[in-house]
Design an enzyme around this catalytic site. Sequence first.
Site, PDB file in Angstrom:
ATOM      1  N   PRO A   1      26.434 -58.169  24.398  1.00  0.00           N
ATOM      2  CA  PRO A   1      28.042 -58.058  24.033  1.00  0.00           C
ATOM      3  C   PRO A   1      28.231 -56.955  23.392  1.00  0.00           C
ATOM      4  O   PRO A   1      28.763 -56.816  22.167  1.00  0.00           O
ATOM      5  CB  PRO A   1      28.343 -59.472  23.174  1.00  0.00           C
ATOM      6  CG  PRO A   1      27.176 -59.840  22.661  1.00  0.00           C
ATOM      7  CD  PRO A   1      25.769 -59.425  23.551  1.00  0.00           C
ATOM      8  N   CYS A   2      28.137 -55.774  23.898  1.00  0.00           N
ATOM      9  CA  CYS A   2      28.272 -54.424  23.153  1.00  0.00           C
ATOM     10  C   CYS A   2      29.951 -54.344  22.882  1.00  0.00           C
ATOM     11  O   CYS A   2      30.219 -53.776  22.065  1.00  0.00           O
ATOM     12  CB  CYS A   2      27.996 -53.028  24.120  1.00  0.00           C
ATOM     13  SG  CYS A   2      28.312 -53.012  25.712  1.00  0.00           S
TER      14      CYS A   2
END
Length: 161
Positions: free
Chosen positions: A123-124
Amino acid sequence: MNSNIETTFFKTPLGIAKIIGDENGISEISIQENGKITERIPAVLEEAVHQLQNYFDGKRTDFDFKINPKGTEFQQKVWQSLIEIPFGKTMSYLDLSKKLGDVKAIRAVASANGKNPLWIVVPCHRVIGTDGSLTGYAGGLWRKKWLLEHENPARKQELLF
């Protein structure tokens, strides 16, 4: 032993997701504006598609299918730290650099974040500016905003461009 790399395309609320993987795990998930939806999902990719669909339906907050992203040792370390950011939470690039043990590595951390090959799963999108602003997102800031609001509807009023 060579593995058969498979690819599938499926529709999401944010565009067409492209998933690439084999029996060793999913190596790439990316988003594109348009494309042809795959009619038959390869068996090795079915679980990833199923879990991503559940995520978009609001029924899943994490992923447990096998992943196999390709990257340097440093990139892998950054991506693992991203996976540890809880659903519905955010972290600044500075805090992520501190967590990794080197506050001066903020640019390298941001670069590794930008090279993340596993959209949503790593989850950047949960990494934001120190001031709370939405900065740098390969899929476009509107997608980053959508994902953060999807994960935490109460934050809707706080997100800054």
